[in-house]
Write an enzyme that holds these catalytic residues in place. Structure first.
Site, PDB file in Angstrom:
ATOM      1  CG  ASP A 116      -2.025  -0.951   1.210  1.00 51.09           C
ATOM      2  OD1 ASP A 116      -2.056  -1.791   0.302  1.00 51.09           O
ATOM      3  OD2 ASP A 116      -2.882  -0.881   2.114  1.00 51.09           O
TER       4      ASP A 116
ATOM      5  CG  HIS B 236       2.047  -0.017   4.549  1.00 49.85           C
ATOM      6  ND1 HIS B 236       1.719  -1.003   5.457  1.00 49.85           N
ATOM      7  CD2 HIS B 236       0.938   0.756   4.406  1.00 49.85           C
ATOM      8  CE1 HIS B 236       0.458  -0.842   5.851  1.00 49.85           C
ATOM      9  NE2 HIS B 236      -0.038   0.212   5.235  1.00 49.85           N
TER      10      HIS B 236
END
Length: 253
Positions: A50, A203
């Site tokens: 992400d 992430h």
């Protein structure tokens, strides 16, 4: 008097031809979006990343390839850590897409979607969809709500826009700031538990994710018998609503 009426009067008075406004295409009423946190295909793991595009994008792909993995999914923002329209970010997003990784929506500015109204939600969805269409030519079929936060209105908007909502059943913990050892342990623990499938949340924005946690995750999950796939492959669904030619142009956030 409405702005559009004033514009019409002015253009008529001076014999001008008014330019058509650039608007979001209309959306159709559809069922609320499905919400996924597990794959339907057994013994698969979808590694997801992400908050990009960010500086470690190429490094993540390199580590994946070095460890024999060529499938992962990147949930991109439009303007979070940086504007998706910078030359470097456009090139990175296009490169990831061209190399067979799945690209998907993480909304425009990483807002908590559960706090937004209908129009604000469509703006968050539409602007990043438009950016991905411009850069890659593809319209994403999946999105991930920032913080995993959604409600019925978010589901309705995602459904109207033809996107499934993707959550996870493993959070590496990188965004929570837990130690590298603790992140690795989470992968070890889930491999030992051996659920049918895994959607793993990581992430792009942490160097330790790239260089320390990711190699461990790959080795651990492979040794547990999992194969690596995109989110679309793990769900047995198309990654994109449509695929066309990318556009050339100069856009700003």
């Amino acid at each position: 008097m409405r702005f559009s009426t004033i514009t019409t009067l002015i253009t008529a008075a001076f014999g001008l031809v008014a330019a058509a406004p650039v608007e979001e295409p209309p959306v159709q009423k559809r069922a609320p979006a499905a919400v996924y946190s597990n794959c339907v295909n057994p013994n698969t793991v979808a590694l997801t990343f992400d908050d990009g595009p960010y500086q470690y994008l190429y490094d993540i792909a390199g580590v994946l390839w070095e460890n024999g993995v060529n499938k992962a999914t990147f949930f991109f923002n439009g303007n979070n850590w940086g504007c998706i329209y910078t030359a470097a970010n456009k090139a990175a997003v296009k490169w990831i897409y061209d190399n067979g990784f799945q690209v998907a929506s993480h909304t425009w500015s990483h807002s908590d979607l559960s706090t937004l109204n209908w129009d604000q939600l469509h703006d968050q969805f539409w602007r990043v969809e438009q950016a991905l269409q411009r850069i890659t030519g593809a319209t994403p079929a999946f999105m991930r709500p920032p913080y995993g936060s959604y409600n019925n209105l978010v589901r309705e908007v995602a459904g109207a826009r033809g996107q499934g909502i993707v959550l996870w059943n493993l959070d590496s913990g990188d965004s929570a700031g837990i130690s590298v050892a603790a992140q690795k342990q989470r992968y070890t623990d889930i491999a030992n538990q051996h659920p049918s499938s895994i959607i793993a949340l990581n992430h792009e924005t942490y160097a330790s994710t790239v260089w320390e946690v990711l190699p461990h995750a790959i080795t651990t999950l492979r040794n547990a018998g999992y194969s690596f796939v995109t989110v679309a492959e793990c769900l047995g669904l198309p990654a994109y609503q449509s695929v066309g030619a990318p556009q050339t142009g100069s856009w700003t956030c």
